[in-house]
Design a protein around this motif. Structure first.
Motif, PDB file in Angstrom:
ATOM      1  N   VAL A  22       0.826  -1.209   0.000  1.00 62.38           N
ATOM      2  CA  VAL A  22       0.000   0.000   0.000  1.00 62.38           C
ATOM      3  C   VAL A  22       0.864   1.264   0.000  1.00 62.38           C
ATOM      4  N   LYS A  23       0.268   2.327  -0.528  1.00 63.94           N
ATOM      5  CA  LYS A  23       0.927   3.635  -0.490  1.00 63.94           C
ATOM      6  C   LYS A  23       0.040   4.547   0.349  1.00 63.94           C
ATOM      7  N   LEU A  24       0.667   5.401   1.136  1.00 68.39           N
ATOM      8  CA  LEU A  24      -0.116   6.273   2.027  1.00 68.39           C
ATOM      9  C   LEU A  24      -0.245   7.677   1.466  1.00 68.39           C
ATOM     10  N   GLY A  25      -1.480   8.125   1.364  1.00 62.68           N
ATOM     11  CA  GLY A  25      -1.734   9.473   0.862  1.00 62.68           C
ATOM     12  C   GLY A  25      -2.679  10.228   1.769  1.00 62.68           C
ATOM     13  N   ILE A  26      -2.864  11.484   1.448  1.00 65.51           N
ATOM     14  CA  ILE A  26      -3.800  12.306   2.213  1.00 65.51           C
ATOM     15  C   ILE A  26      -4.441  13.338   1.274  1.00 65.51           C
ATOM     16  N   ALA A  27      -5.730  13.551   1.471  1.00 60.41           N
ATOM     17  CA  ALA A  27      -6.466  14.473   0.585  1.00 60.41           C
ATOM     18  C   ALA A  27      -6.323  15.916   1.078  1.00 60.41           C
ATOM     19  N   THR A  40      -2.436  27.812   1.325  1.00 62.17           N
ATOM     20  CA  THR A  40      -1.986  27.767  -0.070  1.00 62.17           C
ATOM     21  C   THR A  40      -1.713  26.324  -0.500  1.00 62.17           C
ATOM     22  N   PHE A  41      -1.630  26.146  -1.817  1.00 64.41           N
ATOM     23  CA  PHE A  41      -1.311  24.832  -2.394  1.00 64.41           C
ATOM     24  C   PHE A  41       0.044  24.330  -1.876  1.00 64.41           C
ATOM     25  N   GLU A  42       1.055  25.236  -1.894  1.00 63.47           N
ATOM     26  CA  GLU A  42       2.405  24.807  -1.484  1.00 63.47           C
ATOM     27  C   GLU A  42       2.436  24.389  -0.009  1.00 63.47           C
ATOM     28  N   GLN A  43       1.728  25.166   0.815  1.00 65.66           N
ATOM     29  CA  GLN A  43       1.695  24.819   2.245  1.00 65.66           C
ATOM     30  C   GLN A  43       1.076  23.432   2.425  1.00 65.66           C
ATOM     31  N   CYS A  44      -0.009  23.239   1.702  1.00 64.08           N
ATOM     32  CA  CYS A  44      -0.755  21.988   1.795  1.00 64.08           C
ATOM     33  C   CYS A  44       0.138  20.780   1.446  1.00 64.08           C
ATOM     34  N   ILE A  45       0.772  20.798   0.280  1.00 69.68           N
ATOM     35  CA  ILE A  45       1.549  19.610  -0.114  1.00 69.68           C
ATOM     36  C   ILE A  45       2.848  19.486   0.694  1.00 69.68           C
ATOM     37  N   SER A  46       3.387  20.633   1.153  1.00 71.92           N
ATOM     38  CA  SER A  46       4.591  20.552   2.001  1.00 71.92           C
ATOM     39  C   SER A  46       4.259  19.878   3.324  1.00 71.92           C
ATOM     40  N   GLU A  47       3.126  20.258   3.901  1.00 66.85           N
ATOM     41  CA  GLU A  47       2.751  19.676   5.203  1.00 66.85           C
ATOM     42  C   GLU A  47       2.372  18.197   5.073  1.00 66.85           C
ATOM     43  N   MET A  48       1.770  17.855   3.930  1.00 64.66           N
ATOM     44  CA  MET A  48       1.449  16.432   3.697  1.00 64.66           C
ATOM     45  C   MET A  48       2.729  15.602   3.719  1.00 64.66           C
ATOM     46  N   ALA A  83       4.440  15.326   7.063  1.00 66.05           N
ATOM     47  CA  ALA A  83       3.729  14.422   7.977  1.00 66.05           C
ATOM     48  C   ALA A  83       3.943  12.946   7.609  1.00 66.05           C
ATOM     49  N   GLY A  84       4.627  12.705   6.467  1.00 60.20           N
ATOM     50  CA  GLY A  84       4.974  11.325   6.123  1.00 60.20           C
ATOM     51  C   GLY A  84       4.100  10.680   5.062  1.00 60.20           C
ATOM     52  N   PHE A  85       3.410  11.481   4.261  1.00 63.54           N
ATOM     53  CA  PHE A  85       2.585  10.920   3.182  1.00 63.54           C
ATOM     54  C   PHE A  85       3.286  11.112   1.841  1.00 63.54           C
ATOM     55  N   ILE A  86       3.026  10.165   0.914  1.00 63.89           N
ATOM     56  CA  ILE A  86       3.698  10.264  -0.394  1.00 63.89           C
ATOM     57  C   ILE A  86       2.715  10.507  -1.543  1.00 63.89           C
ATOM     58  N   GLY A  87       1.445  10.666  -1.215  1.00 62.63           N
ATOM     59  CA  GLY A  87       0.481  10.891  -2.295  1.00 62.63           C
ATOM     60  C   GLY A  87      -0.667  11.766  -1.857  1.00 62.63           C
ATOM     61  N   THR A  88      -1.415  12.237  -2.852  1.00 58.58           N
ATOM     62  CA  THR A  88      -2.534  13.121  -2.575  1.00 58.58           C
ATOM     63  C   THR A  88      -3.541  13.032  -3.713  1.00 58.58           C
ATOM     64  N   GLU A  89      -4.728  13.563  -3.491  1.00 58.23           N
ATOM     65  CA  GLU A  89      -5.683  13.722  -4.591  1.00 58.23           C
ATOM     66  C   GLU A  89      -5.686  15.196  -4.991  1.00 58.23           C
ATOM     67  N   VAL A  90      -6.279  15.479  -6.149  1.00 58.54           N
ATOM     68  CA  VAL A  90      -6.219  16.847  -6.671  1.00 58.54           C
ATOM     69  C   VAL A  90      -7.311  17.713  -6.029  1.00 58.54           C
ATOM     70  N   ARG A 136       8.728  17.413  -3.570  1.00 56.61           N
ATOM     71  CA  ARG A 136       8.402  16.963  -2.205  1.00 56.61           C
ATOM     72  C   ARG A 136       8.244  15.446  -2.116  1.00 56.61           C
ATOM     73  N   GLY A 137       8.601  14.745  -3.202  1.00 53.85           N
ATOM     74  CA  GLY A 137       8.478  13.280  -3.193  1.00 53.85           C
ATOM     75  C   GLY A 137       7.038  12.813  -3.131  1.00 53.85           C
ATOM     76  N   MET A 138       6.163  13.601  -3.757  1.00 54.78           N
ATOM     77  CA  MET A 138       4.729  13.268  -3.694  1.00 54.78           C
ATOM     78  C   MET A 138       4.210  12.897  -5.090  1.00 54.78           C
ATOM     79  N   GLU A 139       3.111  12.154  -5.131  1.00 54.56           N
ATOM     80  CA  GLU A 139       2.462  11.855  -6.416  1.00 54.56           C
ATOM     81  C   GLU A 139       0.943  11.949  -6.295  1.00 54.56           C
ATOM     82  N   ILE A 140       0.298  11.971  -7.458  1.00 53.92           N
ATOM     83  CA  ILE A 140      -1.172  12.062  -7.479  1.00 53.92           C
ATOM     84  C   ILE A 140      -1.778  10.657  -7.494  1.00 53.92           C
TER      85      ILE A 140
END
Ligand SMILES: O=C1C[C@@H](O)[C@H](O)[C@@H](O)C1=O
Ligand code: CO
Length: 298
Positions: free
Chosen positions: A7-12, A29-37, A40-47, A65-69
């Motif tokens: 599994v991969k861990l993400g946050i919306a 802001t968008f940048e604050q949001c994905i930086s904090e994600m 906090a140890g998450f590697i993915g997000t939704e749009v 930030r090492g994140m993906e959609i």
């Protein structure tokens, strides 16, 4: 508990800024949001609605930030609009997600939905589909699922409070009327619990169809209040009905055991919309991450 890479861990982003009520968290802001994600140890997000629509710009910001959609929400209107209209919008959405490397497409039928109505009582006025609407929905989803498969992607259907596919019975009906090759299920713990269902039971029953997971917890006392005081879905969210796993009344232990014992491979995506002015999104992301580590071992 989960095997490595299962599994991969993400946050919306909905805990930072709420697409359904953009005034909630408008300062984030968008940048604050994905930086904090990421922090906090998450590697993915939704749009979310603040994310750049230019896929190159979005990908660069995420890569840094090492994140993906993982995916993005799509509202279908198969029961109320001509199929071609939904089809056209779906193809655009699919191709946008494909460019971003997502493998699943979240679809929720919004025909006669009351989820966005601020003053409509959630538990009294949700739509109940007629036979004709069920057929339109199932046939339309099978077609959209085929379009997803053309690009090696999967359509994952999001059951949702205030819509025609909310209860266990309605989920069962949708699953039985659609083809498993074309329509998979998004399992959202919070919507099931809020609706009065047993999330574990649904998980066991539809495990083979589940290809995406939203981890949402529920504050039971707020859920009761929404029902008793005839509140709408959005007022319920403002009141704090949803929160991150570990902070509400759902015990995720058996849910994680069941998922980890299965062939499930994909995202576990924390999605906890609440007022960011009352529940600091970074603080709550950390609570969720810690709970998942302790309870799911990942
Ligand atoms: O997946 C979701 C997307 C949101 O926009 C929605 O309202 C929320 O409750 C949800 O589960
Ligand atoms: Co969800």
């Amino acid at each position: 508990m989960f095997t490595e890479n299962a599994v991969k861990l993400g946050i919306a982003p909905i805990g930072w800024t709420n697409d359904d009520m953009p005034e909630l968290g408008k300062e984030n802001t968008f940048e604050q949001c994905i930086s904090e994600m990421s922090l906090a140890g998450f590697i993915g997000t939704e749009v979310g609605n603040k994310y750049p629509r230019d896929t190159k710009v979005l990908k660069k910001a995420l890569d840094l930030r090492g994140m993906e959609i993982a995916s993005a929400w799509f509202s279908s209107y198969l029961t109320t609009k001509p199929f071609e209209e939904t089809e056209k919008a779906f193809i655009e959405h699919r191709d946008f997600l494909l460019e971003l490397g997502a493998e699943v497409i979240v679809v929720s039928e919004q025909g006669r939905s009351i989820q966005g109505d601020m003053n409509v009582p959630l538990f009294d006025e949700k739509p109940v589909f007629t036979n004709e609407e069920w057929i339109k929905l199932a046939e339309g989803l099978n077609k959209l699922g085929r379009l997803a498969n053309e690009k090696n992607m999967s359509l994952v259907y999001h059951h949702h409070m205030g819509t025609g596919v909310q209860t266990a019975k309605e989920i069962d009906q949708l699953m039985s009327m659609t083809e498993e090759d074309f329509v998979s299920l998004l399992y959202d713990t919070g919507h099931l619990y809020f609706s009065g269902e047993d999330p574990l039971e649904i998980l066991k029953r539809h495990l083979k169809r589940i290809k995406h997971v939203h981890l949402k917890d529920v504050r039971e006392e707020v859920a009761e209040k929404v029902k008793d005081k005839k509140m709408s879905f959005l007022v319920g969210v403002r009141e704090g009905v949803f929160t991150v796993p570990g902070d509400g009344n759902i015990d995720f232990t058996e849910i994680f055991i069941c998922l980890s014992n299965s062939a499930y491979k994909g995202w576990l995506l924390v999605e906890a919309e609440q007022d960011p002015a009352k529940a600091n999104p970074f603080e709550y992301a950390l609570i969720a991450r810690q709970y998942i580590k302790e309870t799911a071992g990942v």
